[in-house]
Write an enzyme that holds these catalytic residues in place. Structure first.
Site, PDB file in Angstrom:
ATOM      1  N   HIS A 263     -25.537-157.244  24.234  1.00 47.99           N
ATOM      2  CA  HIS A 263     -24.925-157.097  25.562  1.00 47.99           C
ATOM      3  C   HIS A 263     -23.953-158.245  25.853  1.00 47.99           C
ATOM      4  CE1 HIS A 263     -25.237-155.980  29.979  1.00 47.99           C
ATOM      5  NE2 HIS A 263     -24.879-157.254  30.088  1.00 47.99           N
ATOM      6  N   GLU A 264     -24.401-159.466  25.637  1.00 52.14           N
ATOM      7  CA  GLU A 264     -23.570-160.627  25.965  1.00 52.14           C
ATOM      8  C   GLU A 264     -22.357-160.749  25.042  1.00 52.14           C
ATOM      9  OE1 GLU A 264     -23.964-161.859  28.712  1.00 52.14           O
ATOM     10  OE2 GLU A 264     -26.051-161.391  29.172  1.00 52.14           O
ATOM     11  N   HIS A 273     -19.721-154.440  32.562  1.00 52.28           N
ATOM     12  CA  HIS A 273     -20.940-153.650  32.711  1.00 52.28           C
ATOM     13  C   HIS A 273     -20.581-152.173  32.860  1.00 52.28           C
ATOM     14  CE1 HIS A 273     -23.059-157.513  34.172  1.00 52.28           C
ATOM     15  NE2 HIS A 273     -23.516-157.208  32.964  1.00 52.28           N
ATOM     16  N   TRP A 275     -21.451-149.860  34.771  1.00 55.23           N
ATOM     17  CA  TRP A 275     -21.228-149.322  36.123  1.00 55.23           C
ATOM     18  C   TRP A 275     -20.045-149.973  36.818  1.00 55.23           C
ATOM     19  CZ3 TRP A 275     -24.885-152.793  34.687  1.00 55.23           C
ATOM     20  CH2 TRP A 275     -24.954-153.983  35.399  1.00 55.23           C
ATOM     21  N   ASP A 284     -15.236-149.661  34.809  1.00 56.46           N
ATOM     22  CA  ASP A 284     -15.437-150.650  33.747  1.00 56.46           C
ATOM     23  C   ASP A 284     -14.248-150.688  32.796  1.00 56.46           C
ATOM     24  OD1 ASP A 284     -15.789-148.215  32.454  1.00 56.46           O
ATOM     25  OD2 ASP A 284     -17.562-148.856  31.330  1.00 56.46           O
ATOM     26  N   VAL A 286     -13.059-148.362  30.940  1.00 57.61           N
ATOM     27  CA  VAL A 286     -13.254-147.571  29.725  1.00 57.61           C
ATOM     28  C   VAL A 286     -13.321-146.096  30.133  1.00 57.61           C
ATOM     29  CG1 VAL A 286     -14.762-147.073  27.761  1.00 57.61           C
ATOM     30  CG2 VAL A 286     -14.465-149.423  28.542  1.00 57.61           C
ATOM     31  N   THR A 289     -16.819-143.740  29.467  1.00 57.68           N
ATOM     32  CA  THR A 289     -18.110-144.095  30.051  1.00 57.68           C
ATOM     33  C   THR A 289     -18.158-143.567  31.481  1.00 57.68           C
ATOM     34  OG1 THR A 289     -17.255-146.266  30.741  1.00 57.68           O
ATOM     35  CG2 THR A 289     -18.411-146.147  28.632  1.00 57.68           C
TER      36      THR A 289
END
Length: 351
Positions: A263-264, A273, A275, A284, A286, A289
């Site tokens: 994740h990081e 993130h 959301w 985000d 993208v 997503t």
């Protein structure tokens, strides 16, 4: 005579203008056409810092970004330029169809491949410990490098758990990781917080071409945080508490499968993130997503629906338990890889 001279000068200027490098013009036009209207940096820190059911804060990256923006007046412009370059590259790869950050599930054609090949990232791990547990073993460190390679290459065993709705979006990011070194430091400080004190005490190794990861007790129930591309070189990298790094040794469930680092590192490679750190209308950046109105926790059931679409809860950039996240999307892959391209903030890894 003066009129003749002025006329000749005007004609010379016009001729010179016509002879200007057409490539230079086209580049300027392409940058100018990139839509940056939805770009944001500051986020609701309270929402981002919300703790999970077991009183753990999954990720402090957005709060860290807010702090860096306050401390560095020029950072907003640098990150704006990074985003503009990213969108320009993505616009070219999709022939200008769709908006790179449109959100809402696949409204943009999948980007074509780049010519970078497999990008390998050398990793230096700085272990800072005040007791023997925090001085994590080489085996624990190696287990984390293995997870990073599996997750970023989509070779993780649980990738098959992705539901059919999103199965076609599972991406091999073509990014790999090699352990380049481990530095160990005994330090009496029991908690390091989130103001980068560990980085000032133990500076990064070659941050332009090396991923630096500091393993230390952050405190406050925080699992980890990362610095986005464009931030200061002196603090560039990822910080993770020792019990959430790797899969063996000093690890703590339900964050014991190495996905905190996945994740990081996603943030380190410019992913937001899932959301968008806001409500349904905040993106985000993208396209494939789906929009959501906030993070998901624990192991949500499928389908979990928000913002009139199914949440991609199994994405590494959500806040679910390690065992319930197992994919990056094709759009996230394309976004990450722009940081290595010409003009990108992490070209040191390929040049």
């Amino acid at each position: 005579m003066k009129k003749v001279f002025l006329g000749m000068a005007a004609m010379a200027f016009l001729f010179a203008s016509c002879e200007q490098d057409p490539t230079e013009n086209s580049v300027d036009q392409e940058v100018a056409q990139v839509d940056m209207s939805d770009f944001y940096l500051y986020t609701d820190a309270e929402a981002d810092g919300k703790k999970t059911e077991d009183d753990k804060t999954k990720c402090y990256s957005m709060r860290n970004l807010n702090r860096l923006l306050n401390e560095n007046p020029g950072l907003h412009k640098k990150m704006y330029d990074v985003e503009q370059n990213t969108r320009s590259i993505l616009a070219k790869s999709t022939n200008g169809k769709g908006k790179p950050g449109s959100g809402g599930g696949g409204t943009t054609e999948p980007p074509v491949g780049d010519n970078l090949g497999i990008v390998n990232i050398p990793v230096v791990v700085h272990v800072i410990y005040s007791n023997s547990q925090q001085n994590i073993s080489d085996a624990q460190i190696n287990s984390q490098i293995s997870v990073l390679n599996e997750d970023f290459r989509a070779s993780n065993n649980d990738a098959g758990n992705v539901p059919s709705e999103f199965a076609g979006l599972v991406a091999d990011s073509e990014i790999s990781f090699t352990l380049a070194g481990v530095n160990r430091y005994s330090d009496s400080r029991s908690e390091w917080g989130t103001s980068d004190a560990m980085k000032y005490a133990y500076p990064p190794t070659s941050p332009s071409n090396t991923l630096n990861i500091w393993i230390c007790n952050i405190g406050g129930g925080i699992l980890g945080y990362a610095q986005f591309p464009g931030g200061p070189a002196s603090t560039d990298g990822v910080v993770i508490s020792p019990q959430y790094f790797g899969t063996t040794g000093y690890v703590s469930a339900p964050f014991n499968k190495g996905r905190t680092a996945t994740h990081e590192v996603g943030h380190y490679l410019n992913l937001r993130h899932i959301w968008g750190d806001g409500r349904c209308r905040q993106d985000d950046f993208v396209a494939d997503t789906p929009s959501s109105d906030g993070p998901n926790y624990s192991c949500p059931s499928y389908p979990t629906v928000n913002c009139r679409s199914t949440d991609m809860t199994m994405n590494y950039m959500d806040y679910t338990n390690d065992a319930c996240m197992y994919m990056f999307s094709e759009g996230q892959k394309a976004r990450m890889r722009t940081v290595f391209a010409n003009g990108g903030p992490r070209t040191g890894f390929v040049n």
